[in-house]
Motif scaffolding. Structure first.
Motif, PDB file in Angstrom:
ATOM      1  N   GLU A 171      -8.011  24.262  49.382  1.00  0.00           N
ATOM      2  CA  GLU A 171      -6.765  25.009  49.456  1.00  0.00           C
ATOM      3  C   GLU A 171      -5.870  24.732  48.255  1.00  0.00           C
ATOM      4  N   PHE A 172      -5.244  25.793  47.779  1.00  0.00           N
ATOM      5  CA  PHE A 172      -4.267  25.705  46.693  1.00  0.00           C
ATOM      6  C   PHE A 172      -3.436  26.970  46.771  1.00  0.00           C
ATOM      7  N   ASP A 173      -2.113  26.841  46.700  1.00  0.00           N
ATOM      8  CA  ASP A 173      -1.247  28.017  46.830  1.00  0.00           C
ATOM      9  C   ASP A 173      -1.638  29.106  45.833  1.00  0.00           C
ATOM     10  N   GLU A 174      -1.759  30.320  46.311  1.00  0.00           N
ATOM     11  CA  GLU A 174      -1.998  31.442  45.409  1.00  0.00           C
ATOM     12  C   GLU A 174      -0.735  31.717  44.598  1.00  0.00           C
ATOM     13  N   SER A 175      -0.910  31.854  43.297  1.00  0.00           N
ATOM     14  CA  SER A 175       0.236  32.124  42.432  1.00  0.00           C
ATOM     15  C   SER A 175      -0.238  32.731  41.127  1.00  0.00           C
ATOM     16  N   ASP A 176       0.399  33.829  40.716  1.00  0.00           N
ATOM     17  CA  ASP A 176       0.082  34.441  39.427  1.00  0.00           C
ATOM     18  C   ASP A 176       0.557  33.578  38.258  1.00  0.00           C
ATOM     19  N   LEU A 177       1.335  32.552  38.545  1.00  0.00           N
ATOM     20  CA  LEU A 177       1.853  31.692  37.488  1.00  0.00           C
ATOM     21  C   LEU A 177       0.804  30.703  36.987  1.00  0.00           C
ATOM     22  N   PHE A 178      -0.285  30.547  37.754  1.00  0.00           N
ATOM     23  CA  PHE A 178      -1.306  29.557  37.422  1.00  0.00           C
ATOM     24  C   PHE A 178      -2.691  30.187  37.336  1.00  0.00           C
ATOM     25  N   GLU A 179      -3.528  29.584  36.517  1.00  0.00           N
ATOM     26  CA  GLU A 179      -4.931  29.986  36.462  1.00  0.00           C
ATOM     27  C   GLU A 179      -5.661  29.501  37.718  1.00  0.00           C
ATOM     28  N   GLU A 180      -6.921  29.878  37.844  1.00  0.00           N
ATOM     29  CA  GLU A 180      -7.704  29.436  39.004  1.00  0.00           C
ATOM     30  C   GLU A 180      -7.847  27.913  38.991  1.00  0.00           C
ATOM     31  N   PRO A 181      -7.668  27.277  40.140  1.00  0.00           N
ATOM     32  CA  PRO A 181      -7.770  25.815  40.173  1.00  0.00           C
ATOM     33  C   PRO A 181      -9.213  25.336  40.140  1.00  0.00           C
ATOM     34  N   GLU A 182      -9.384  24.104  39.646  1.00  0.00           N
ATOM     35  CA  GLU A 182     -10.666  23.415  39.787  1.00  0.00           C
ATOM     36  C   GLU A 182     -10.468  22.295  40.804  1.00  0.00           C
ATOM     37  N   PHE A 183     -11.529  22.005  41.546  1.00  0.00           N
ATOM     38  CA  PHE A 183     -11.429  21.027  42.624  1.00  0.00           C
ATOM     39  C   PHE A 183     -12.362  19.853  42.378  1.00  0.00           C
ATOM     40  N   HIS A 184     -11.866  18.664  42.693  1.00  0.00           N
ATOM     41  CA  HIS A 184     -12.659  17.438  42.686  1.00  0.00           C
ATOM     42  C   HIS A 184     -12.461  16.783  44.049  1.00  0.00           C
ATOM     43  N   ARG A 185     -13.566  16.368  44.682  1.00  0.00           N
ATOM     44  CA  ARG A 185     -13.475  15.847  46.042  1.00  0.00           C
ATOM     45  C   ARG A 185     -14.207  14.509  46.133  1.00  0.00           C
ATOM     46  N   TYR A 186     -13.594  13.579  46.847  1.00  0.00           N
ATOM     47  CA  TYR A 186     -14.122  12.221  46.955  1.00  0.00           C
ATOM     48  C   TYR A 186     -14.075  11.801  48.430  1.00  0.00           C
ATOM     49  N   GLU A 187     -15.209  11.398  48.983  1.00  0.00           N
ATOM     50  CA  GLU A 187     -15.241  10.854  50.341  1.00  0.00           C
ATOM     51  C   GLU A 187     -15.418   9.346  50.267  1.00  0.00           C
ATOM     52  N   TRP A 188     -14.694   8.631  51.111  1.00  0.00           N
ATOM     53  CA  TRP A 188     -14.733   7.180  51.100  1.00  0.00           C
ATOM     54  C   TRP A 188     -14.255   6.653  52.455  1.00  0.00           C
ATOM     55  N   GLU A 189     -14.493   5.377  52.700  1.00  0.00           N
ATOM     56  CA  GLU A 189     -14.153   4.787  53.991  1.00  0.00           C
ATOM     57  C   GLU A 189     -13.310   3.536  53.815  1.00  0.00           C
ATOM     58  N   GLN A 190     -12.488   3.267  54.807  1.00  0.00           N
ATOM     59  CA  GLN A 190     -11.677   2.051  54.812  1.00  0.00           C
ATOM     60  C   GLN A 190     -11.678   1.456  56.210  1.00  0.00           C
ATOM     61  N   ALA A 191     -11.905   0.145  56.290  1.00  0.00           N
ATOM     62  CA  ALA A 191     -11.916  -0.562  57.569  1.00  0.00           C
ATOM     63  C   ALA A 191     -10.531  -1.107  57.882  1.00  0.00           C
ATOM     64  N   TYR A 192     -10.196  -1.133  59.169  1.00  0.00           N
ATOM     65  CA  TYR A 192      -8.902  -1.626  59.640  1.00  0.00           C
ATOM     66  C   TYR A 192      -9.117  -2.527  60.853  1.00  0.00           C
ATOM     67  N   ASP A 193      -8.390  -3.653  60.902  1.00  0.00           N
ATOM     68  CA  ASP A 193      -8.309  -4.348  62.174  1.00  0.00           C
ATOM     69  C   ASP A 193      -7.234  -3.645  63.006  1.00  0.00           C
ATOM     70  N   THR A 194      -7.044  -4.102  64.234  1.00  0.00           N
ATOM     71  CA  THR A 194      -6.151  -3.391  65.151  1.00  0.00           C
ATOM     72  C   THR A 194      -4.750  -3.236  64.579  1.00  0.00           C
ATOM     73  N   GLU A 195      -4.177  -4.325  64.096  1.00  0.00           N
ATOM     74  CA  GLU A 195      -2.800  -4.261  63.636  1.00  0.00           C
ATOM     75  C   GLU A 195      -2.655  -3.418  62.373  1.00  0.00           C
ATOM     76  N   ALA A 196      -3.650  -3.475  61.490  1.00  0.00           N
ATOM     77  CA  ALA A 196      -3.594  -2.659  60.273  1.00  0.00           C
ATOM     78  C   ALA A 196      -3.687  -1.173  60.628  1.00  0.00           C
ATOM     79  N   TYR A 197      -4.491  -0.831  61.639  1.00  0.00           N
ATOM     80  CA  TYR A 197      -4.615   0.569  62.027  1.00  0.00           C
ATOM     81  C   TYR A 197      -3.323   1.066  62.676  1.00  0.00           C
ATOM     82  N   VAL A 198      -2.727   0.224  63.510  1.00  0.00           N
ATOM     83  CA  VAL A 198      -1.444   0.581  64.109  1.00  0.00           C
ATOM     84  C   VAL A 198      -0.382   0.735  63.025  1.00  0.00           C
TER      85      VAL A 198
END
Length: 253
Positions: A171-198
């Motif tokens: 998703e990227f706002d449609e606008s005639d003021l800008f050229e077509e966007p390029e996208f870069h996507r990164y998937e990653w994980e993070q662990a949490y203990d109970t208090e960090a998740y809260v």
């Protein structure tokens, strides 16, 4: 005051928690960005600001004085301004790069693209970074926790399930003021203990503003401790969309 305007003011209620709990961004994302003069919109406590200062001179516009104070300490090379970007007077010298990390959706949708274009030099770039919670990590916990949300948050759709990263729209706002966007996507994980998740949950505007917040948090804390060994892993998708401002005016329709 609209819901957007009300919720966007909640983040500064506990700036220390926000800085402690909010995830940072994949380092390889910043290798896609360049520009000696950088404007950052909504830096929070500086999670993206600090790596941006290694790229260029950063002016960061933050709505919350409390968040801005932490950002100044965390990223001292940046010039942090306390202001509402929707109303902030743009400086006369344009920027090479405008960046908004997990904050663009809080800006006024009627004016945000035009204001970003006005802040940029011809050929300058707008980079919008968004963070999504996607399927993966401790999958059973995120199935189980929906019952907690259904119990305490009446707006929760029944049997809600997380989407796979590939199913998150580009998703990227449609606008005639800008050229077509390029996208870069990164998937990653993070662990949490109970208090960090809260801690993390209590930095989300919809959780902060929820009337039954304390009951929801107690329910989630108990779920992690009793059924998931006091630790869960969350999978993220970070998306970077980059578009250059047009130099020859809008395309005729």
């Amino acid at each position: 005051m609209t819901d957007r305007e009300r919720l966007r003011t909640t983040f500064g209620t506990d700036a220390a928690r926000y800085h402690r709990a909010r995830p940072t961004y994949p380092p390889q994302l910043f290798a896609q960005l360049s520009g000696p003069r950088i404007l950052e919109i909504g830096p929070g406590t500086g999670q993206a600001t600090l790596p941006l200062t290694a790229i260029g001179d950063v002016t960061a516009v933050e709505l919350s004085p409390a968040l801005a104070a932490v950002a100044r300490s965390y990223a001292p090379a940046a010039h942090v301004v306390v202001a509402n970007f929707d109303e902030w007077p743009l400086p006369p010298e344009p920027f090479d790069l405008v960046v908004s990390a997990t904050a663009f959706h809080w800006l006024d949708p009627a004016t945000r693209m035009a204001r970003c274009a006005a802040a940029l030099r011809p050929g300058g770039a707008l980079a919008v970074i968004s963070t999504h919670h996607v399927a993966g990590g401790t999958e059973q916990f995120f199935v189980d926790v929906q019952k907690c949300y259904e119990r305490w948050d009446p707006a929760t759709p029944p049997n809600l399930r997380l989407s796979k990263g590939d199913d998150i729209p580009r998703e990227f706002d449609e606008s005639d003021l800008f050229e077509e966007p390029e996208f870069h996507r990164y998937e990653w994980e993070q662990a949490y203990d109970t208090e960090a998740y809260v801690d993390l949950l209590l930095t989300y505007s919809n959780h902060i503003a929820l009337p039954a917040r304390d009951q929801l948090i107690a329910d989630i804390r108990q779920l992690i401790d009793t059924r998931h060994g006091g630790r869960v892993t969350k999978r993220y998708l970070t998306q970077l969309a980059i578009a250059r401002v047009r130099t020859a005016g809008p395309v005729a329709s």
